[in-house]
Design an enzyme around this catalytic site. Structure first.
Site, PDB file in Angstrom:
ATOM      1  N   ASP A   1       1.069  -1.280  -0.043  1.00 45.39           N
ATOM      2  CA  ASP A   1       0.050   0.020   0.078  1.00 45.39           C
ATOM      3  C   ASP A   1       0.845   1.193  -0.196  1.00 45.39           C
ATOM      4  OD1 ASP A   1      -1.537   2.152   0.730  1.00 45.39           O
ATOM      5  OD2 ASP A   1      -2.593   1.193   2.273  1.00 45.39           O
ATOM      6  N   ILE A   2       0.864   2.260  -1.110  1.00 41.23           N
ATOM      7  CA  ILE A   2       1.548   3.146  -1.303  1.00 41.23           C
ATOM      8  C   ILE A   2       1.473   4.013  -0.117  1.00 41.23           C
ATOM      9  CG2 ILE A   2       0.025   4.777  -2.877  1.00 41.23           C
ATOM     10  CD1 ILE A   2       3.166   4.846  -4.514  1.00 41.23           C
TER      11      ILE A   2
ATOM     12  N   GLY B   1      -9.438   4.779  -6.256  1.00 38.56           N
ATOM     13  CA  GLY B   1      -8.211   3.964  -6.510  1.00 38.56           C
ATOM     14  C   GLY B   1      -7.288   4.529  -5.593  1.00 38.56           C
ATOM     15  N   VAL B   2      -6.158   4.685  -5.962  1.00 41.05           N
ATOM     16  CA  VAL B   2      -5.106   5.050  -5.341  1.00 41.05           C
ATOM     17  C   VAL B   2      -5.119   6.688  -4.688  1.00 41.05           C
ATOM     18  CG1 VAL B   2      -3.166   5.724  -6.959  1.00 41.05           C
ATOM     19  CG2 VAL B   2      -2.335   4.893  -5.046  1.00 41.05           C
ATOM     20  N   ASP B   3      -5.816   7.661  -5.740  1.00 38.81           N
ATOM     21  CA  ASP B   3      -6.022   8.908  -5.536  1.00 38.81           C
ATOM     22  C   ASP B   3      -6.746   8.793  -4.004  1.00 38.81           C
ATOM     23  OD1 ASP B   3      -6.186  11.513  -5.707  1.00 38.81           O
ATOM     24  OD2 ASP B   3      -7.419  11.444  -7.556  1.00 38.81           O
TER      25      ASP B   3
ATOM     26  N   SER C   1      -2.375   4.684 -14.404  1.00 41.90           N
ATOM     27  CA  SER C   1      -3.152   4.407 -15.559  1.00 41.90           C
ATOM     28  C   SER C   1      -3.633   3.155 -15.498  1.00 41.90           C
ATOM     29  CB  SER C   1      -2.541   4.900 -16.884  1.00 41.90           C
ATOM     30  OG  SER C   1      -2.643   6.190 -17.080  1.00 41.90           O
ATOM     31  N   THR C   2      -3.184   1.991 -14.803  1.00 40.75           N
ATOM     32  CA  THR C   2      -3.542   0.803 -15.038  1.00 40.75           C
ATOM     33  C   THR C   2      -4.852   0.290 -14.245  1.00 40.75           C
ATOM     34  OG1 THR C   2      -2.364  -0.404 -13.536  1.00 40.75           O
ATOM     35  CG2 THR C   2      -1.216  -0.142 -15.375  1.00 40.75           C
ATOM     36  N   GLY C   3      -5.670   1.138 -13.492  1.00 34.29           N
ATOM     37  CA  GLY C   3      -6.768   0.821 -12.745  1.00 34.29           C
ATOM     38  C   GLY C   3      -7.891   1.534 -13.555  1.00 34.29           C
TER      39      GLY C   3
ATOM     40  N   ASN D   1      -6.267  12.740 -11.138  1.00 33.02           N
ATOM     41  CA  ASN D   1      -6.879  12.987 -12.513  1.00 33.02           C
ATOM     42  C   ASN D   1      -6.709  14.637 -12.658  1.00 33.02           C
ATOM     43  OD1 ASN D   1      -9.362  14.387 -11.336  1.00 33.02           O
ATOM     44  ND2 ASN D   1      -9.744  12.093 -10.346  1.00 33.02           N
TER      45      ASN D   1
HETATM   46  P1  ADP Z   1      -5.546   5.320 -12.803  1.00 31.43           P
HETATM   47  O1  ADP Z   1      -7.126   6.045 -12.819  1.00 31.43           O
HETATM   48  O2  ADP Z   1      -4.324   6.138 -13.048  1.00 31.43           O
HETATM   49  O3  ADP Z   1      -5.817   4.168 -13.414  1.00 31.43           O
HETATM   50  P2  ADP Z   1      -6.008   3.980 -10.049  1.00 31.43           P
HETATM   51  O4  ADP Z   1      -5.968   4.169  -8.714  1.00 31.43           O
HETATM   52  O5  ADP Z   1      -7.559   3.621 -10.385  1.00 31.43           O
HETATM   53  O6  ADP Z   1      -5.409   4.806 -11.208  1.00 31.43           O
HETATM   54  O7  ADP Z   1      -5.251   2.655 -10.405  1.00 31.43           O
HETATM   55  C1  ADP Z   1      -3.792   2.633 -10.439  1.00 31.43           C
HETATM   56  C2  ADP Z   1      -3.128   1.297  -9.669  1.00 31.43           C
HETATM   57  O8  ADP Z   1      -3.131   1.782  -8.296  1.00 31.43           O
HETATM   58  C3  ADP Z   1      -4.112   0.107  -9.644  1.00 31.43           C
HETATM   59  O9  ADP Z   1      -2.995  -0.835  -9.954  1.00 31.43           O
HETATM   60  C4  ADP Z   1      -4.632  -0.052  -8.109  1.00 31.43           C
HETATM   61  O10 ADP Z   1      -4.831  -1.418  -7.957  1.00 31.43           O
HETATM   62  C5  ADP Z   1      -3.480   0.457  -7.319  1.00 31.43           C
HETATM   63  N1  ADP Z   1      -3.823   0.898  -6.207  1.00 31.43           N
HETATM   64  C6  ADP Z   1      -5.119   1.220  -5.656  1.00 31.43           C
HETATM   65  N2  ADP Z   1      -4.928   1.741  -4.240  1.00 31.43           N
HETATM   66  C7  ADP Z   1      -3.742   1.639  -4.166  1.00 31.43           C
HETATM   67  C8  ADP Z   1      -2.674   1.702  -2.934  1.00 31.43           C
HETATM   68  N3  ADP Z   1      -3.189   2.217  -1.588  1.00 31.43           N
HETATM   69  N4  ADP Z   1      -1.280   1.671  -3.102  1.00 31.43           N
HETATM   70  C9  ADP Z   1      -0.781   1.304  -4.049  1.00 31.43           C
HETATM   71  N5  ADP Z   1      -1.497   0.941  -5.276  1.00 31.43           N
HETATM   72  C10 ADP Z   1      -2.719   1.072  -5.278  1.00 31.43           C
END
Ligand code: ADP
Length: 187
Positions: free
Chosen positions: A21-22, A43-45, A132-134, A35
């Protein structure tokens, strides 16, 4: 599941691939796959804003008031708020539209601009998620190769303050894909 971290050294910098988890990373900065609105999202945002608290969004609002929405492929830096990392570098990766809409160049740019912002701020360590991969739908295999090659090219090109670049991948499939891409570069 992830076993040992996969590592490689370029110039004076180390690249590492880990699963996790970042928001728990204590590098000088973590990169947010944001975005263009910089107003948070899923997601990660969402995870970064939740863990870091309101100070991050406050600074994002000031940036947007000053310079408008953040174009795809660009990056800006804010505080890390309550995160273990002191800073968050927000970048916007491309939405995948099939591969003929400049997606690769834009993804390269997102990584390169994030690294430039880190170096400009004299940071020594930075963590990236899989930009970008989510929700944005970029195929993980293609994104992993582009992400790793862009980071390698940046670190090879010139000496910077950077000593550590960590890819922090959330799920095991993404982790395995990045680990394989880095191993393929090594040979
Ligand atoms: P995007 O809109 O750029 O595709 P997302 O957040 O939807 O971004 O996904 C990008 C990546 O981040 C995906 O592989 C997702 O599983 C991952 N992700 C989601 N939460 C976390 C986290 N807490 N730490 C690291 N990676 C995460």
């Amino acid at each position: 599941m992830a076993d040992k971290p996969v590592k490689m050294t370029v110039n004076k910098a180390k690249i590492a691939i880990i699963q996790g988890d970042i928001t728990r990373q204590a590098t000088d900065a973590i990169v947010n796959a944001a975005n263009s609105s910089l107003m948070g999202g899923g997601g990660v945002d969402g995870a970064i804003h939740r863990a870091g608290g309101p100070a991050i969004l406050e600074e994002c609002k000031q940036i947007v008031a000053r310079q408008g929405r953040l174009p795809t492929g660009r990056a800006v830096i804010t505080t890390g708020g309550n995160l273990p990392s002191r800073h968050v570098i927000h970048t916007v990766g491309p939405v995948w539209h099939g591969g003929n809409k400049g997606e690769e160049e834009l993804l390269e740019s997102a990584y390169r601009e994030s690294l430039k912002v880190a170096a400009k701020n004299n940071l020594t360590s930075v963590s990236f998620p899989s930009v970008s991969t989510g929700a944005f739908g970029y195929p993980v295999e293609l994104a992993a190769t582009t992400a790793i090659n862009t980071v390698l090219a940046f670190l090879r090109r010139k000496e910077t303050s950077l000593r550590e670049v960590v890819f922090v991948l959330f799920d095991s499939r993404t982790y395995e894909t990045y680990a394989k891409a880095l191993k393929e570069v090594t040979v």
